[in-house]
Motif scaffolding. Structure first.
Motif, PDB file in Angstrom:
ATOM      1  N   UNK A  44       0.663  -1.050  -0.270  1.00 49.66           N
ATOM      2  CA  UNK A  44      -0.088  -0.227   0.330  1.00 49.66           C
ATOM      3  C   UNK A  44       0.930   1.283  -0.172  1.00 49.66           C
ATOM      4  N   UNK A  45       1.562   1.217   0.802  1.00 49.05           N
ATOM      5  CA  UNK A  45       2.684   2.247   0.658  1.00 49.05           C
ATOM      6  C   UNK A  45       3.289   2.448  -0.513  1.00 49.05           C
ATOM      7  N   UNK A  46       4.353   1.733  -1.027  1.00 45.90           N
ATOM      8  CA  UNK A  46       4.839   1.649  -2.063  1.00 45.90           C
ATOM      9  C   UNK A  46       3.830   2.380  -3.401  1.00 45.90           C
ATOM     10  N   UNK A  47       2.344   1.813  -3.562  1.00 45.89           N
ATOM     11  CA  UNK A  47       2.194   2.904  -4.354  1.00 45.89           C
ATOM     12  C   UNK A  47       1.317   4.052  -4.097  1.00 45.89           C
ATOM     13  N   UNK A  48       1.677   4.565  -3.130  1.00 44.33           N
ATOM     14  CA  UNK A  48       1.633   5.706  -2.561  1.00 44.33           C
ATOM     15  C   UNK A  48       2.555   6.591  -3.290  1.00 44.33           C
ATOM     16  N   UNK A  49       4.386   6.065  -2.935  1.00 43.11           N
ATOM     17  CA  UNK A  49       5.071   6.980  -2.905  1.00 43.11           C
ATOM     18  C   UNK A  49       5.547   7.314  -4.173  1.00 43.11           C
ATOM     19  N   UNK A  50       5.153   5.993  -5.308  1.00 42.43           N
ATOM     20  CA  UNK A  50       5.496   5.902  -6.174  1.00 42.43           C
ATOM     21  C   UNK A  50       4.515   7.749  -7.240  1.00 42.43           C
ATOM     22  N   UNK A  51       3.115   6.851  -6.668  1.00 40.25           N
ATOM     23  CA  UNK A  51       2.273   7.731  -7.505  1.00 40.25           C
ATOM     24  C   UNK A  51       2.502   9.584  -7.005  1.00 40.25           C
ATOM     25  N   UNK A  52       2.742   9.796  -5.335  1.00 37.76           N
ATOM     26  CA  UNK A  52       3.648  11.097  -5.987  1.00 37.76           C
ATOM     27  C   UNK A  52       4.681  11.376  -5.911  1.00 37.76           C
TER      28      UNK A  52
END
Length: 571
Positions: free
Chosen positions: A392-400
């Motif tokens: 969950x954190x990974x896709x948020x980091x990559x998105x931002x």
């Protein structure tokens, strides 16, 4: 006294109602969670649903993966002809499959072809009462649910099984004839694609589409005006009757030209990935199927930007603190000195610890720890397992932020081609060792590249509305693959981005066949010079447990570590 008794009775009744309400709230989930997690409810809930007439019809909700618009055969504003005196724009399907049968991509194509070619006012999906298509345990065949959420005029019509299906599980011609006399329109077998409707087909009194040399009572396609529909689908007495031959397509002749045919019968299973193979470019059937699914005949693919759009930084996710192991240490060195990123960010609720972490902080000024709270919910759904929290954190980091993301058990073996930095998102397939059939493939996001706010990560995060805690591969492997199937222009697949190693054997992600992948895994010399990164999912190779063991080993895995130390000036 009587008044007191009445008050007492009323109070008791009120208390009973209150207790029942509280029990109901405690026993049953909210409507939102009930609908959201219908597929995962326990046996009690399933038995309750089965006991309510049409509950399966009324309560179905499933994953929706941003299909293309279903109204037009292309992305333009084609004019839709107004209704005429010809065959009505109504389509009939009959589902006679057993209770555990799945609605496959072939079935989906049949319905979508009817939507885009006929542009119907209504589609009647006749099925046995309380029996609708099932979803496989890996949640691949969600095509029926997606139709329900994509096309507003798909009507579910529960019927008695004996009325609509024969003893051998085939649609009854008498039932189809009755529906056509009542509603008009066209009946289609769920393996049949209609290719043309306007003009001669629509203007006929009766039209049939049959396979050559097939004498079935019920043709693959049958349409008629209500007043011209024969009682037993025998059109011999109809003057304005058109009879067409359908093209039979199997795994041998799928490359045949469909020009001149009004219908195609699919006898070979298709999946969206097959429409994206370069060898299918220009084949008329595949062109038609691509236009159905993607709105274009050409193979959709991501286009690189003129300049680099992926930031030259790397990201890791690390929750819970604890000692940094040696492979994690080598991984950071590899992105710094082989990929040559400008910075490495390690995101987590607590920083790593131990000698390798202290060594990095002392020797590598580009390494930074970034505090990120461990996700405990997403869209209101609990996130428990640390692996899921990292996903969950990974896709948020990559998105931002965008950049290069690595799992802590992956290392770069070769430098990245800078042309990869021109794409919105770059991923690879997972190892074919663990087939999740009917999934043709899944993604492994242990090594990815992305620009900030790429459409792929936006859709990925949006589909986390359907996050599921109890499934290890659903959120991180299967969901992103399903998004790509429907939107292949969003992601560039680099087959050699990573090599997946499990139980000390490495399985290539660049071959389609499982047997071939296993054969390559048995002979490391066939893959040693190909992958950009090596990803040890489990366990850590014994000769990579610490630096002393690795330096004294001459194994293939140890040599990868040697190369990283040489690039970092530590050899």
């Amino acid at each position: 006294m009587a008044a007191s008794k009445r008050r007492l009775v009323c109070l008791i009744c009120f208390m009973l109602v209150l207790v029942l309400m509280i029990l109901t709230l405690l026993t049953f989930p909210t409507k939102q969670s009930f609908r959201r997690n219908l597929y995962n409810m326990g046996d009690l809930a399933h038995s309750l649903i089965a006991s309510v007439n049409q509950a399966k019809v009324d309560q179905r909700e499933w994953r929706y993966f941003n299909l293309k618009p279903l109204y037009a055969i292309n992305e333009t504003t084609d004019a839709i002809p107004l209704p005429s005196s010809g065959i009505r724009r109504v389509v009939h399907f009959v589902w006679c499959e057993p209770s555990n049968a799945q609605f496959t991509f072939n079935h989906f194509l049949s319905v979508v072809a009817s939507i885009k070619i006929i542009r119907p006012e209504a589609i009647y999906f006749n099925h046995r009462k309380e029996i609708l298509p099932e979803i496989d345990k890996w949640t691949y065949n969600t095509w029926f649910e997606e139709l329900l959420y994509s096309f507003p005029w798909l009507y579910l019509k529960p019927q008695s099984f004996s009325d609509i299906c024969s003893n051998v599980g085939e649609p009854k011609a008498s039932f189809v004839a009755g529906q056509l006399r009542q509603h008009g329109g066209i009946y289609l077998d769920l393996s049949t694609l209609i290719l043309d409707f306007e003009g001669t087909v629509q203007e006929a009194d009766v039209v049939t589409g049959k396979l050559p040399e097939v004498t079935s009572q019920l043709p693959s396609l049958f349409g008629c005006k209500p007043e011209a529909c024969p009682e037993h689908l025998s059109s011999s007495a109809v003057v304005n009757h058109l009879e067409h031959k359908c093209l039979f397509v199997d795994s041998v002749n799928y490359g045949r030209n469909i020009q001149g045919y009004k219908c195609v019968v699919l006898n070979s299973s298709f999946v969206p990935a097959e429409l994206l193979y370069l060898e299918t470019a220009g084949k008329s059937l595949h062109n038609f199927l691509r236009k159905l699914l993607y709105g274009q005949e050409a193979i959709p693919k991501p286009e690189p930007h003129p300049k680099e759009v992926v930031p030259n930084v790397a990201h890791y996710v690390w929750f819970g603190g604890g000692q940094m192991d040696y492979v994690f240490y080598l991984s950071v060195l590899s992105v710094l000195h082989i990929v040559k990123v400008d910075a490495v960010y390690i995101h987590g609720d607590r920083p790593p610890s131990g000698p390798h972490w202290r060594r990095l902080l002392t020797q590598e000024v580009k390494v930074k720890w970034i505090h990120k709270p461990r996700p405990t919910q997403i869209y209101g759904v609990r996130v428990g397992r640390v692996e899921h929290a990292a996903d969950v954190a990974r896709h948020d980091i990559m998105l931002k932020y965008g950049g290069v993301h690595l799992d802590t058990d992956a290392v770069f073996n070769k430098s990245l081609d800078r042309r990869l930095f021109h794409y919105d998102a770059v991923v690879s397939l997972d190892s074919p060792l663990y087939p999740m059939r009917p999934f043709p493939d899944v993604f492994n996001l242990g090594v990815v590249l992305s620009r900030p706010f790429s459409p792929f990560w936006q859709r990925y995060q949006l589909n986390e509305r359907y996050y599921y805690e109890g499934d290890y591969t659903w959120n991180s492997n299967r969901v992103p693959y399903k998004i790509w199937e429907r939107n292949p222009e969003l992601v560039h697949i680099q087959p050699f981005l990573q090599l997946i190693c499990c139980h000390l054997k490495c399985y290539p992600t660049w071959v389609r066949e499982r047997n071939k992948a296993v054969a390559i895994a048995e002979d490391p010399q066939r893959w040693v010079d190909k992958p950009l990164a090596v990803h040890w999912t489990a366990p850590t190779p014994p000769d990579m447990l610490n630096e002393k063991i690795m330096r004294n080993s001459s194994s293939l895995f140890a040599q990868i570590g040697h190369n990283i130390l040489k690039a970092a000036g530590q050899w």
